[in-house]
Design an enzyme around this catalytic site. Structure first.
Site, PDB file in Angstrom:
ATOM      1  N   CYS A  79      -8.155   2.396  -6.401  1.00  0.00           N
ATOM      2  CA  CYS A  79      -9.564   1.779  -5.935  1.00  0.00           C
ATOM      3  C   CYS A  79     -10.752   2.632  -6.623  1.00  0.00           C
ATOM      4  O   CYS A  79     -11.430   2.439  -7.415  1.00  0.00           O
ATOM      5  CB  CYS A  79     -10.171   1.539  -4.460  1.00  0.00           C
ATOM      6  N   HIS A 181      -5.217  -1.687  -2.430  1.00  0.00           N
ATOM      7  CA  HIS A 181      -4.688   0.027  -2.327  1.00  0.00           C
ATOM      8  C   HIS A 181      -3.436  -0.264  -1.680  1.00  0.00           C
ATOM      9  O   HIS A 181      -3.019  -0.789  -0.806  1.00  0.00           O
ATOM     10  CB  HIS A 181      -5.580  -0.191  -0.824  1.00  0.00           C
ATOM     11  N   GLU A 183      -1.718   1.692  -0.349  1.00  0.00           N
ATOM     12  CA  GLU A 183      -1.493   2.466   0.250  1.00  0.00           C
ATOM     13  C   GLU A 183      -1.244   1.205   1.676  1.00  0.00           C
ATOM     14  O   GLU A 183      -1.629   1.746   2.886  1.00  0.00           O
ATOM     15  CB  GLU A 183      -1.708   3.594   0.729  1.00  0.00           C
TER      16      GLU A 183
END
Lengths: 199, 253
Positions: A79, A181, A183
């Site tokens: 990002c 993202h 994650e």
């Protein structure tokens, strides 16, 4: 061991815990000495480009990070971390980035709601170690108002459509970067992070 | 293409999930992390944790829960309930929440929206609006605060526009008329707000069937639908909802 660079702008628990759950060793650090010794680097981030560059410099992290990347250390930008790796950004004025991939960070076009927030699809352009076993058109989680435009088109591994086809994943030499993202992208994100850890 | 989102909402008290109707007859329904993980595995796109802890140690109880959620769940999640200041918001974001939802405090102090959006980014500031239609003037809906107990003079559509202009990244619109009825979202109000602001609107309150979810996303023009009881009591599961929406031509993950 994966070294996650903490430049004090975000909470990095999700990324740390996702990598741990996948069985990888992780060190989240703001210590330039740790960056110098890194075998693999992740530059994460949410927030403003200028603040992030400022923090990287103030914490003495920018220089060792650039050196390590230039010496061939496999690196993943996420990002804002993706944006920082590029030459420059148009976010709130023109700001210099780390200039590891030639290109510029630009604002998403007018018309659709910004930030671009939510689950959107990956259009994979070519096979790559990072996207191994990732099903084409998989959904990943985005939150951003700017996108990185590489100078050379070949750098783009995957694009996503939001008013325009913007680069969602890039790969240049030993550097990979994702606009979304991983994650926060559940199983697809885990696959990408695991692939990166095994590169 | 950006997918429409399905968001289960979990009410949390003292670090435990509670289930009830309209905040009465609450009963313990387990660990928020376990419930959150189950929803996430079933395909929920995001989670909302609405905290109703009354204890004086609330701040720490909530932050502890947020840390545990962030440690184990890798989809985005929002935390709301009782956040009154930029410092409260920072505390929750630092603990690992992706977004916070503010309601009464944003109405009492609209600058809170602006200050927190400038500090943390619009993407993590959700403004929740509880709206109820006026008996004599059905076409307009007024905003209520304090969990729906206090009526304000704010018009829901106008307040949504103002919140967006102040920097809110998302509107979570709950129709108090529809909430708990299972008669469907307030589609008219949802669509009026969805089409008047440029930020995503999450429809909430009233979902009882799969078709309600579909209508919220199409006629209501919402970017996401939130529901609590239909998912908690397993009347509808998330895979069923996704399959139904997909079949009716709605892009979902």
């Amino acid at each position: 061991m994966i070294t996650v660079v903490d430049y004090k702008l975000n909470n990095l628990r999700s990324i740390e815990n996702t990598l741990r759950r996948l069985g990888h060793e992780v060190k989240v650090t703001s210590d330039p000495g740790d960056v110098r010794l890194a075998q693999k680097l992740i530059l994460p981030g949410v927030g403003a480009f200028r603040d992030a560059m400022q923090n990287l410099r103030d914490l003495g992290l920018a220089e060792p990070f650039v050196e390590k990347v230039k010496s061939g250390t496999p690196t993943l930008g996420i990002c804002l971390g993706m944006h920082l790796i590029f030459t420059e950004s148009e976010e709130f004025g023109l700001h210099q980035g780390l200039d590891l991939i030639p290109g510029r960070v630009k604002k998403l076009p007018e018309g659709l709601p910004v930030p671009h927030m939510g689950w959107n699809q990956l259009h994979l352009k070519r096979p790559d170690g990072l996207t191994r076993d990732v099903v084409p058109e998989s959904f990943v989680y985005f939150v951003h108002s700017y996108y990185a435009q590489p100078e050379f088109e070949q750098v783009t591994l995957a694009t996503t459509d939001y008013g325009l086809d913007f680069p969602a994943i890039v790969h240049f030499e030993n550097i990979w970067a994702t606009q979304f993202h991983p994650e926060k992208s559940q199983h697809v994100g885990e696959r990408l992070l695991d692939n990166f850890a095994r590169l | 293409m950006l997918a429409k989102r399905i968001i289960p909402c979990l009410d949390v008290k003292d670090g435990r999930v509670v289930k009830g109707t309209n905040f009465v007859n609450l009963r313990d329904a387990g660990d928020p992390i376990e419930s959150g993980l189950r929803y996430s595995e079933e395909g929920a796109d995001e989670l909302v944790f609405l905290d109703i802890t009354a204890s004086s140690d609330r701040r720490n109880i909530v932050a502890d829960m947020v840390r545990r959620v962030a440690d184990s769940i890798n989809i985005p999640f929002t935390v709301g309930g009782g956040l009154r200041s930029v410092a409260d918001i920072e505390h929750i974001l630092r603990a690992g929440a992706d977004k916070v939802s503010i309601n009464t405090s944003a109405i009492e102090n609209p600058r809170l929206i602006q200050e927190s959006a400038e500090r943390f980014g619009s993407q993590c500031i959700v403004v929740a609006i509880d709206a109820r239609r006026e008996a004599e003037q059905k076409s307009s809906a007024k905003v209520f605060t304090h969990g729906g107990r206090v009526r304000t003079d704010l018009d829901a559509v106008e307040w949504a526009g103002r919140a967006a202009a102040l920097g809110a990244g998302e509107i979570l619109l709950t129709s108090m008329d529809a909430d708990g009825t299972k008669a469907g979202y307030d589609l008219d109000l949802t669509s009026r707000i969805s089409t008047s602001v440029k930020i995503p609107v999450i429809a909430s309150g009233g979902a009882g069937t799969l078709e309600d979810l579909y209508l919220g996303l199409t006629k209501g023009a919402a970017s996401a639908v939130l529901a609590a009881s239909i998912f908690h009591f397993r009347e509808v599961t998330i895979p069923q909802a996704k399959a139904y929406l997909r079949e009716r031509g709605v892009l979902v993950r």
